[in-house]
Design a protein around this motif. Structure first.
Motif, short mmCIF file in Angstrom:
data_model
loop_
_atom_site.label_atom_id
_atom_site.label_comp_id
_atom_site.label_asym_id
_atom_site.label_seq_id
_atom_site.Cartn_x
_atom_site.Cartn_y
_atom_site.Cartn_z
N THR A 91 -17.27 0.74 -0.56
CA THR A 91 -16.53 0.18 -1.69
C THR A 91 -15.98 -1.18 -1.29
OG1 THR A 91 -14.48 1.16 -0.90
CG2 THR A 91 -15.82 2.52 -2.35
N ALA B 163 -12.92 -2.23 -1.25
CA ALA B 163 -11.76 -2.06 -0.38
C ALA B 163 -12.21 -1.62 1.01
CB ALA B 163 -10.79 -1.04 -0.97
N GLY B 164 -13.17 -0.72 1.06
CA GLY B 164 -13.66 -0.22 2.34
C GLY B 164 -14.35 -1.32 3.14
N ALA C 176 -11.75 -3.41 4.71
CA ALA C 176 -11.14 -2.72 5.84
C ALA C 176 -12.09 -2.74 7.04
CB ALA C 176 -10.78 -1.28 5.45
#
Lengths: 703, 703
Positions: free
Chosen positions: A242, A244-245, A248
């Motif tokens: 994703t 966001a992933g 990160a």
């Protein structure tokens, strides 16, 4: 780079930076090695005579010959240690030490040096910033983790060291074993592609699994994995799926965020089974490491409980498998063997008072059915059923038929012993029917991967020299873009375009229109005007006698809209029969990891809104081009849904392949869109084109 | 029907058919009751003096007053026993005995009798064909299953008895407790709706969970569940989701296969969280039964391991939640508290050497952030981290902030004790980051369910009497169908239709066309001709002067195509500006469980191919109609994507509501399609209509 097998099968392992200081990583590794490794363990530390009772050496050159060195010295002396190891003839090094590219600045500089030394001396280097490696066949635990691994046939790599310690703690409890384990660290030298190749050649590895946050060389990985998956399944968790992933992941390992769609396509083309969670990773791996291959997609479900039987059937419906359609003989045999209240159709419900005998009989009859390729045994606890005995029966039946069977013995404590018995014979037991079916599904999907043949991409006869000349036009432009005036690029690669040409005076416009049968379409051609229709720069269905005036009109409108616009001319194009055709799009953009990513989809306004598209990493073969066309939801439109005349799908497929060849031949093409590519019963026509070219890159490309 | 709470809180329970014969169901139930039940247990069996040391009675009338009777006698004497119980004043009965509707024939007849007796004496009846019921508050296990349940706050119903025994065996091992447990059996009298209502009123039930294969009265269930979910979350596994599963369910319980789309819409409207597997059911239930409500969707992730942190972030990306955007102050505080190598942005990576102290500090700072609504603590095993201590710290922080926190303490054995500590304080620990996030996601979704307000459906001012007259036209037809000649039905309900009328002579055609501004569309109207365009029965853009000839032409073509077709006439309709409009579809069909199912979607050829539609059970309120419009993938088309003028969405929303009112007013309308409903900037127009009416039903409907 030497054979990697030496990494996993050394006779002598040195720990460079060994120490007996409590809590030190250099001690933890030495202890792990000392406690289990079958070969010799050599501590190296210039300030010690002995460590943990083992004779300690000043450096590698003074020590006995070292097959594998594990380096845990401080970051600023890693490079020196590496040189010393190379001088001593050591070829395999695991660098545990952190403080390299992941910290930026000085660390990044150190990482470059590490890469150079490895290249200079032809070293196999794991890490830096690695937890270490393990090889259970020799009891070698060259990590500083708290857990040993059990022996098994799963080889496991991870870009996260913590992921390894977490998995091993759980796997040991579950009795799941491993062959080799590698913490990849920063992947400065050896990366996922190297280990996939190594384990692909290792007859003792049944399944390769991994946790990855990025793939360094997408194309290289696809090529390696395709070969390996002919014999050995690969299951990966690729995180950063994703937005966001991905962000990160980038702050965790400095992974460059490639597009998720590129990973999705690339891993699929590579033949990798992708798991979305730790649980799925092992649900798949357990099935793939112990079971025979299913010969067909028909699943038999045998249960003593209606509800769980229905749940299992739902799970089969969700999967790529299907409920087996029993042969008449099977129904008859079941009818004789089962009580009246039983359901002899699939799912077989042997009902609540079924004992092991009845379960075994039902399973035996099901597995004998030619339509059954695999089976799930689903049981609810009852007073008359011994899970332990059921486990034995399942193993017997599986072995007699060489057909994969998985189990879901529902419940807690009472299933534990049976689960162990099953595991020891390679039969995975799952907590829940849906996970049991997903295990079988992984088996069937791997069989399909193995069965597929990826052909060499077709090479069409094209005019590469001419294409190059057309691409070179970008040198005269400041924005590196080409448009509809460069449709001849497509012609050079055999992609059909409508009759017509771009003219720059109204008389010539009239001549061209006269040479084209029927009315024409006229479009202003200007690199500065994007939305031609909106400003009245497009006229459709212009009759020959109106062409002169129409020319003047579209030019006037363009000038009026933007007085300083460069006007290349006006495109005169034959009118296409759009009624019986479908607007599609074919395009390409370059992904940082996987390179040229082809896109196909429904065109026009629907591209943006419905996002009904398929992607593949180029180059592709005919089969992959076909898949791209078939995968989109709107595919039936082309195949002639609702009484429409079908489009010439073969022409679409060929166009995608020709585009694949074009963008593979010219890495200088950064992105390209043919939108629309009109597909109708008489073939395809590329109507509009946009591309961006790196002109400097173009000069370096050989013909 | 009396209050159901009496079922779960009796003082005296009788077992009708009690026996001490080994292996008999009547013995197993008596044993279960004798061993745990706090009240009095009364065996009833005319051929025994005493059973298992308890005084036995000949029948209910001779026994002490019975609050709850569990009936295990053979099927042919169940009815007689029921009469006897009723005569003795017993109001609550659980019928364990099988051999009713599930066996067909005689059994179905018995089931009808059972229903009649229950109605006659106002009895609460569970079953038949039930495993029994449990109420842990009084230690009552009135089932013949092998497992007792632990005490807890989850009330659990199941249409499969085996599902209950399987779940309890596992739940006992996990330490998961229950309040009431009901095996629904054939649901002859009491069904899911009754228990949802009962547990909704029960202050000791925190979560209602269930396994269902069908829902008897969909609308009743929606209404009851909507009320209950204001206070109590409901999580259901509804099996038979797939075609194969629905078939299996039907052979298991005789469930009539309603459409999966109806269940999907109905359960969503009811406010039910739907789980797809046993695992998901408990992953959700564990979060919902012990944690406070999240105040916002921002999730903080606190970990000691980069890789698992990325996996958790991916899981958040997959959910309805989002990664919390930390306030500057939070970043500053974390920067001070954490070591330099730590990541202080979300996910917080406290790195591998984090001890409980550092974990606790990171969690404390995160929970103090106003943008954080919930948190996940993800840990990998290390030498410096005690999971047991971490569990205590998590509980403290959670309680201090009253913010939900879930954990994923990765690993096996070493997490067990911490898991128990957490569970006892209501904090669920999950095996894997994705499951941990799905637990939090269930909490947030339940909060949204609780926050939503479902309004009473709007009642528009319509001409119901006229609509009824139009529907009555079906009486003159043999196929129960109405078409475009009945567009006045839509007008009666205020749904706009284009100007025009159906005429049966060419002169009148000319008059009507003249009264309409601009060109007209002409269509043959015949109940016998479906594909009007294909036979040349439609003319578009006819100028007034061509109307006469066009009339003759379409009629001639229709006659030519099918000489014996009934030709009602020719429809003369105003031309709509279709360029700036979108073709949509609004329709309804009736589901056996949920009744009128409204459908909205993209119209024309795309309905069938892209299946881009949304559905709701009617009647609906304005909010639900809005959702229907917003849910389809093509919604941006209506909202004015790509520079198009937006359609009047409010008009679309009103049309769906008016249709909802029409099909609710007239259950005799079996199915209805308005296709296309053209939606443009100036509102909507229904262009074509088809419906099927049950004329007999129509006569019974009151106005």
């Amino acid at each position: 780079m030497g054979r990697l097998s030496a990494l996993f099968d050394p006779e002598t392992v040195a720990v460079v930076g060994a120490t007996d200081r409590e809590g030190a990583v250099g001690r933890a590794i030495l202890e792990n090695l000392r406690d289990g490794f079958a070969g010799e363990v050599v501590p190296i530390n210039p300030s010690r005579e002995a460590v943990l009772g083992l004779e300690c050496y000043e450096d590698a050159t003074s020590a006995p010959p070292i097959d594998l060195a594990v380096v845990v010295v401080p970051p600023d002396i890693v490079i020196e240690s590496m040189r010393n190891l190379a001088a001593a003839g050591t070829e395999n090094v695991v660098v545990i030490t952190a403080g390299f590219a992941e910290t930026g600045g000085e660390g990044a500089q150190r990482e470059r040096q590490l890469r150079e030394i490895a290249a200079e001396y032809d070293l196999n280097v794991v890490g830096p910033n690695s937890l270490g490696i393990m090889a259970t066949s020799t009891g070698m635990n060259a990590t500083f983790g708290p857990e040993d691994a059990l022996e098994g046939s799963i080889s496991f790599m991870s870009q996260s060291g913590a992921f390894i310690t977490a998995v091993l703690d759980w796997a040991n409890e579950q009795g799941i074993g491993f062959r080799d384990v590698v913490s990849l660290g920063n992947k400065t030298v050896l990366d996922e592609t190297d280990f996939v190749r190594e384990w692909g050649d290792d007859p003792e590895t049944d399944v390769i699994i991994g946790y990855l946050e990025d793939i360094d060389d997408g194309r290289g990985f696809i090529d390696a994995a395709r070969e390996v998956t002919d014999d050995t399944p690969i299951v990966l968790v690729k995180s950063g799926r994703t937005d966001a992933g991905a962000q990160a992941a980038s702050s965790h390992t400095g992974a460059i965020a490639g597009s998720e769609r590129a990973y999705e396509a690339g891993l699929e083309q590579a033949g990798v089974l992708r798991a979305r969670s730790v649980q799925e990773l092992f649900d798949y791996a357990r099935a793939l490491s112990g079971l025979p291959e299913p010969e067909s997609d028909g699943v038999a479900v045998v249960t003593n409980a209606g509800g769980p039987g229905v749940l299992t059937t739902d799970a089969v419906g969700d999967s790529t498998l299907e409920m087996a359609d029993f042969a008449d003989e099977t129904i008859d045999r079941l009818g004789e063997a089962m009580p009246d209240e039983a359901n002899v159709y699939n799912p077989i419900d042997a009902i609540g008072d079924a004992d092991v005998e009845r379960f075994g009989e039902a399973l035996e009859i099901a597995l004998a059915d030619p339509n059954v390729g695999s089976a799930v045994v689903v049981a609810a606890p009852t007073a008359v059923l011994s899970y332990d005995d059921l486990a034995e029966t399942v193993i017997e039946r599986l072995e007699a038929h060489d057909t994969p069977v998985v189990t879901c013995l529902m419940g807690g404590e009472r299933a534990r012993n049976a689960e162990k018995t099953l595991r020891e014979s390679g039969v995975p037991n799952y907590f829940d029917p849906s996970r049991a079916v997903s295990g079988l599904d992984a088996l069937a999907r791997y069989r399909d991967i193995r069965d597929r043949t990826v052909k060499r991409p077709e090479t069409f006869d094209v005019d590469r020299e001419r294409a190059r000349e057309i691409l070179a036009r970008t040198k005269r432009r400041t924005d590196n873009r080409l448009g509809v005036e460069s449709m001849d690029l497509l012609e050079a690669y055999g992609i059909p375009t409508p009759d017509g040409e771009i003219v720059d005076d109204p008389d010539r416009a009239r001549e061209v229109a006269a040479s084209i049968a029927g009315d024409v379409v006229m479009k202003i051609v200007s690199p500065d005007i994007s939305h031609k229709s909106d400003i009245g720069g497009v006229k459709v269905g212009v009759a020959d006698e109106d062409v002169y005036d129409a020319y003047e009109d579209v030019v006037a409108r363009a000038r009026n809209y933007q007085p300083d616009a460069t006007i290349t001319g006006v495109q005169i194009q034959e009118m296409l029969d759009l009624e019986s055709s479908t607007e599609t799009i074919v395009g390409m953009n370059r992904d940082p990891q996987f390179g040229p990513l082809l896109l196909y989809g429904l065109g026009g306004i629907f591209v943006e809104i419905l996002e009904d598209t398929s992607v593949r990493v180029a180059p592709i073969d005919e089969g992959e081009a076909h898949e791209m066309v078939d995968e989109i939801t709107a595919a039936p439109l082309l195949r002639g849904a609702r009484g429409r005349e079908p489009a010439d799908v073969d022409d679409v497929v060929e166009t995608i392949q020709r585009l694949s060849q074009l963008v593979t031949d010219f890495p200088s093409i950064l992105e390209l869109d043919i939108n629309p590519l009109v597909a109708g019963p008489d073939g395809v026509q590329a109507i509009d084109l946009r591309l961006t070219v790196d002109a400097d890159e173009l000069d370096t490309e050989e013909l």
